[in-house]
Scaffold this motif. Structure first.
Motif, mmCIF file in Angstrom:
data_model
loop_
_atom_site.group_PDB
_atom_site.id
_atom_site.type_symbol
_atom_site.label_atom_id
_atom_site.label_comp_id
_atom_site.label_asym_id
_atom_site.label_seq_id
_atom_site.Cartn_x
_atom_site.Cartn_y
_atom_site.Cartn_z
ATOM 1 N N PRO A 7 4.549 18.593 -9.484
ATOM 2 C CA PRO A 7 3.832 18.879 -8.314
ATOM 3 C C PRO A 7 2.466 17.682 -7.976
ATOM 4 O O PRO A 7 1.511 17.528 -8.986
ATOM 5 N N ARG A 8 2.554 17.157 -6.806
ATOM 6 C CA ARG A 8 1.128 16.389 -6.410
ATOM 7 C C ARG A 8 1.046 15.389 -7.427
ATOM 8 O O ARG A 8 -0.048 14.816 -7.797
ATOM 9 N N SER A 9 2.091 14.530 -7.873
ATOM 10 C CA SER A 9 2.107 13.201 -8.767
ATOM 11 C C SER A 9 3.108 12.483 -8.410
ATOM 12 O O SER A 9 3.974 12.736 -7.353
ATOM 13 N N GLY A 10 3.337 11.170 -8.821
ATOM 14 C CA GLY A 10 4.119 10.196 -8.481
ATOM 15 C C GLY A 10 4.388 9.334 -9.600
ATOM 16 O O GLY A 10 3.943 9.658 -10.797
ATOM 17 N N THR A 11 5.505 8.423 -9.626
ATOM 18 C CA THR A 11 6.119 7.639 -10.616
ATOM 19 C C THR A 11 6.519 6.272 -10.282
ATOM 20 O O THR A 11 6.820 6.263 -8.927
ATOM 21 N N ALA A 12 6.950 5.352 -10.751
ATOM 22 C CA ALA A 12 7.267 4.175 -10.159
ATOM 23 C C ALA A 12 8.287 3.460 -11.658
ATOM 24 O O ALA A 12 8.138 4.016 -12.706
ATOM 25 N N GLN A 116 -1.272 3.963 -7.979
ATOM 26 C CA GLN A 116 -1.561 4.254 -9.517
ATOM 27 C C GLN A 116 -0.166 3.772 -10.195
ATOM 28 O O GLN A 116 -0.502 3.081 -11.399
ATOM 29 N N ALA A 117 0.938 4.337 -9.887
ATOM 30 C CA ALA A 117 2.303 4.233 -10.305
ATOM 31 C C ALA A 117 2.724 2.694 -10.253
ATOM 32 O O ALA A 117 3.468 2.401 -11.120
ATOM 33 N N LEU A 118 2.263 2.146 -9.281
ATOM 34 C CA LEU A 118 2.807 0.828 -8.902
ATOM 35 C C LEU A 118 2.245 -0.320 -9.371
ATOM 36 O O LEU A 118 2.533 -1.411 -9.465
ATOM 37 N N ALA A 119 0.981 0.094 -9.819
ATOM 38 C CA ALA A 119 0.082 -1.193 -10.138
ATOM 39 C C ALA A 119 0.490 -1.818 -11.317
ATOM 40 O O ALA A 119 0.354 -3.010 -11.343
ATOM 41 N N PRO A 120 1.106 -1.402 -12.350
ATOM 42 C CA PRO A 120 1.778 -2.105 -13.455
ATOM 43 C C PRO A 120 2.783 -3.073 -13.017
ATOM 44 O O PRO A 120 2.973 -3.917 -13.852
ATOM 45 N N PHE A 121 3.217 -2.957 -11.688
ATOM 46 C CA PHE A 121 4.217 -4.023 -11.298
ATOM 47 C C PHE A 121 3.570 -4.916 -10.504
ATOM 48 O O PHE A 121 4.405 -5.759 -9.865
ATOM 49 N N GLY A 122 2.245 -5.078 -10.496
ATOM 50 C CA GLY A 122 1.563 -5.947 -9.832
ATOM 51 C C GLY A 122 1.535 -5.676 -8.498
ATOM 52 O O GLY A 122 1.268 -6.542 -7.469
ATOM 53 N N ILE A 123 1.778 -4.500 -7.687
ATOM 54 C CA ILE A 123 1.812 -3.746 -6.415
ATOM 55 C C ILE A 123 0.248 -3.363 -6.126
ATOM 56 O O ILE A 123 0.120 -2.297 -6.737
ATOM 57 N N THR A 124 -0.524 -3.708 -5.192
ATOM 58 C CA THR A 124 -1.692 -3.353 -4.782
ATOM 59 C C THR A 124 -1.496 -2.329 -3.897
ATOM 60 O O THR A 124 -0.685 -2.259 -3.116
ATOM 61 N N GLU A 165 20.885 -2.396 -2.953
ATOM 62 C CA GLU A 165 21.640 -3.396 -2.631
ATOM 63 C C GLU A 165 21.195 -4.761 -3.273
ATOM 64 O O GLU A 165 21.623 -5.752 -3.563
ATOM 65 N N ILE A 166 19.921 -4.375 -3.765
ATOM 66 C CA ILE A 166 19.237 -5.779 -4.751
ATOM 67 C C ILE A 166 18.416 -4.885 -5.601
ATOM 68 O O ILE A 166 18.400 -3.884 -5.618
ATOM 69 N N ASP A 167 18.033 -6.021 -6.716
ATOM 70 C CA ASP A 167 16.930 -5.202 -7.810
ATOM 71 C C ASP A 167 15.841 -4.822 -7.262
ATOM 72 O O ASP A 167 15.123 -5.574 -6.480
ATOM 73 N N LEU A 168 15.253 -3.502 -7.437
ATOM 74 C CA LEU A 168 14.249 -2.726 -6.676
ATOM 75 C C LEU A 168 13.102 -2.297 -7.792
ATOM 76 O O LEU A 168 13.571 -2.021 -8.972
ATOM 77 N N ILE A 169 12.033 -2.141 -7.295
ATOM 78 C CA ILE A 169 11.020 -1.388 -7.808
ATOM 79 C C ILE A 169 10.934 -0.089 -6.850
ATOM 80 O O ILE A 169 10.434 -0.429 -5.611
ATOM 81 N N ILE A 170 10.829 1.000 -7.484
ATOM 82 C CA ILE A 170 10.858 2.088 -6.610
ATOM 83 C C ILE A 170 9.384 2.966 -6.965
ATOM 84 O O ILE A 170 9.204 3.190 -8.123
ATOM 85 N N GLY A 171 8.963 3.321 -5.806
ATOM 86 C CA GLY A 171 7.773 4.675 -6.212
ATOM 87 C C GLY A 171 8.309 5.725 -5.470
ATOM 88 O O GLY A 171 8.847 5.604 -4.380
#
Length: 195
Positions: A7-12, A116-124, A165-171
């Motif tokens: 609960p109240r968290s996320g991932t990528a 926070q979860a997406l930062a390691p993928f270079g997404i600000t 449909e393409i290679d994705l990064i998901i949050g």
């Protein structure tokens, strides 16, 4: 393998072309904010505006494509046991809780969890688009345009599946906003299915 988002968290994570992501509501009445980025160029991201333009409606379900800001079909909904999701509202944030709810010490919300979860993928944080809010129930008054956030229609075990449909990064999150989950913060489950 089913993975739990507390609960109240996320991932990528990465989702390869042809793979499917199944988002599951294990307890019912919980929302999952979903973002998608092109794994080869993260400046290309899921776009509610492009998707609405091309589908000519705001409610999405089985068979519908999800478009990017460059009009690329990023993914397609292949299974949907609920039929009501939101693609209008931005991820909840500390500002959401401060402005809408008057919280003196607000939670950082789905926005903070996604950043926070997406930062390691270079997404600000500034690059985060409007989320596809899986299971979120936001009716719109056709006359006034006024929106309401009501408890989700999802029941325990309901799910939505998208195929890349393409290679994705998901949050992906287990939403932090009380209005989005009937004020009962619960987990979200997901699994990645092979082509």
């Amino acid at each position: 393998m089913i993975i739990e988002i507390p609960p109240r968290s996320g991932t990528a994570f990465r989702l390869a072309k042809g793979e499917s992501l199944r988002v599951i509501d294990p307890e019912g009445e919980q929302v999952a904010d979903l973002l998608a980025f092109n794994a080869e160029d993260v400046a290309e991201a899921l776009s509610n505006g492009r998707t609405f333009d091309y589908l000519e409606r705001i409610y999405l379900t089985t068979g519908d494509p999800l478009y990017s800001n460059r009009s690329t079909v990023m993914a397609r909904i292949t299974e949907d046991t609920v039929g009501r999701h939101d693609f209008l509202l931005t991820p909840c944030s500390a500002d959401t809780f401060r402005i809408l709810y008057g919280d003196a010490h607000p939670h950082h919300g789905c926005f903070g969890n996604l950043a926070q979860a997406l930062a390691p993928f270079g997404i600000t944080a500034d690059a985060l688009p409007c989320a596809f809010n899986v299971f979120m129930n936001v009716p719109v008054d056709g006359e006034t345009g006024r929106i309401k956030v009501l408890p989700p229609l999802s029941r325990p075990g309901d799910h939505l599946t998208i195929q890349a449909e393409i290679d994705l990064i998901i949050g992906l999150t287990a939403c932090s906003a009380g209005q989005s989950n009937n004020f009962r913060y619960k987990p979200i489950h997901y699994e990645i299915l092979p082509p």
